[in-house]
Design a protein around this motif. Sequence first.
Motif, PDB file in Angstrom:
ATOM      1  N   ILE A  58       0.836  -1.202   0.000  1.00 37.90           N
ATOM      2  CA  ILE A  58       0.000   0.000   0.000  1.00 37.90           C
ATOM      3  C   ILE A  58       0.868   1.247   0.000  1.00 37.90           C
ATOM      4  O   ILE A  58       0.626   2.199  -0.752  1.00 37.90           O
ATOM      5  N   GLY A  59       1.907   1.264   0.823  1.00 37.36           N
ATOM      6  CA  GLY A  59       2.804   2.409   0.886  1.00 37.36           C
ATOM      7  C   GLY A  59       3.523   2.639  -0.437  1.00 37.36           C
ATOM      8  O   GLY A  59       3.670   3.777  -0.890  1.00 37.36           O
ATOM      9  N   THR A  60       3.953   1.571  -1.070  1.00 40.62           N
ATOM     10  CA  THR A  60       4.624   1.693  -2.366  1.00 40.62           C
ATOM     11  C   THR A  60       3.667   2.237  -3.407  1.00 40.62           C
ATOM     12  O   THR A  60       4.021   3.114  -4.203  1.00 40.62           O
ATOM     13  N   SER A  61       2.458   1.740  -3.401  1.00 39.44           N
ATOM     14  CA  SER A  61       1.456   2.208  -4.356  1.00 39.44           C
ATOM     15  C   SER A  61       1.165   3.696  -4.159  1.00 39.44           C
ATOM     16  O   SER A  61       1.116   4.463  -5.131  1.00 39.44           O
ATOM     17  N   GLY A  63       3.135   5.912  -2.759  1.00 38.89           N
ATOM     18  CA  GLY A  63       4.335   6.659  -3.120  1.00 38.89           C
ATOM     19  C   GLY A  63       4.485   6.808  -4.621  1.00 38.89           C
ATOM     20  O   GLY A  63       4.813   7.893  -5.129  1.00 38.89           O
ATOM     21  N   LEU A  64       4.237   5.744  -5.355  1.00 40.22           N
ATOM     22  CA  LEU A  64       4.327   5.827  -6.812  1.00 40.22           C
ATOM     23  C   LEU A  64       3.257   6.741  -7.394  1.00 40.22           C
ATOM     24  O   LEU A  64       3.520   7.495  -8.342  1.00 40.22           O
ATOM     25  N   ASN A  65       2.064   6.679  -6.829  1.00 41.81           N
ATOM     26  CA  ASN A  65       1.004   7.582  -7.297  1.00 41.81           C
ATOM     27  C   ASN A  65       1.361   9.033  -7.005  1.00 41.81           C
ATOM     28  O   ASN A  65       1.088   9.922  -7.815  1.00 41.81           O
ATOM     29  N   TRP A  66       1.982   9.305  -5.861  1.00 38.45           N
ATOM     30  CA  TRP A  66       2.399  10.667  -5.517  1.00 38.45           C
ATOM     31  C   TRP A  66       3.441  11.176  -6.515  1.00 38.45           C
ATOM     32  O   TRP A  66       3.360  12.296  -7.008  1.00 38.45           O
TER      33      TRP A  66
END
Length: 80
Positions: A58-61, A63-66
């Motif tokens: 979830i955190g990676t997702s 971060g990538l969206n940001w």
Amino acid sequence: MEKNSWADQWDNSNQASGKTTDDGKSGAGASGKYKEKVEAGLGKTKAVASSGLKKVKIGTSLGLNWVKDKYNKTTTTKKN
């Protein structure tokens, strides 16, 4: 002299020795209780690892969206 493999040394199944505990059940006695505790601990560890992995995903997702949103903002402002 008979050589045992590593697996034979750590096998808890008492088939070769034919030993039984006082109550007539075949088993390892105290090591049986230890095995149950280890299995319970492994179950807890698996649950913690699973929830941790979900948090990482979830955190990676997020971060990538940001990063993607920031990139889109900078490219749209440069075009105008």
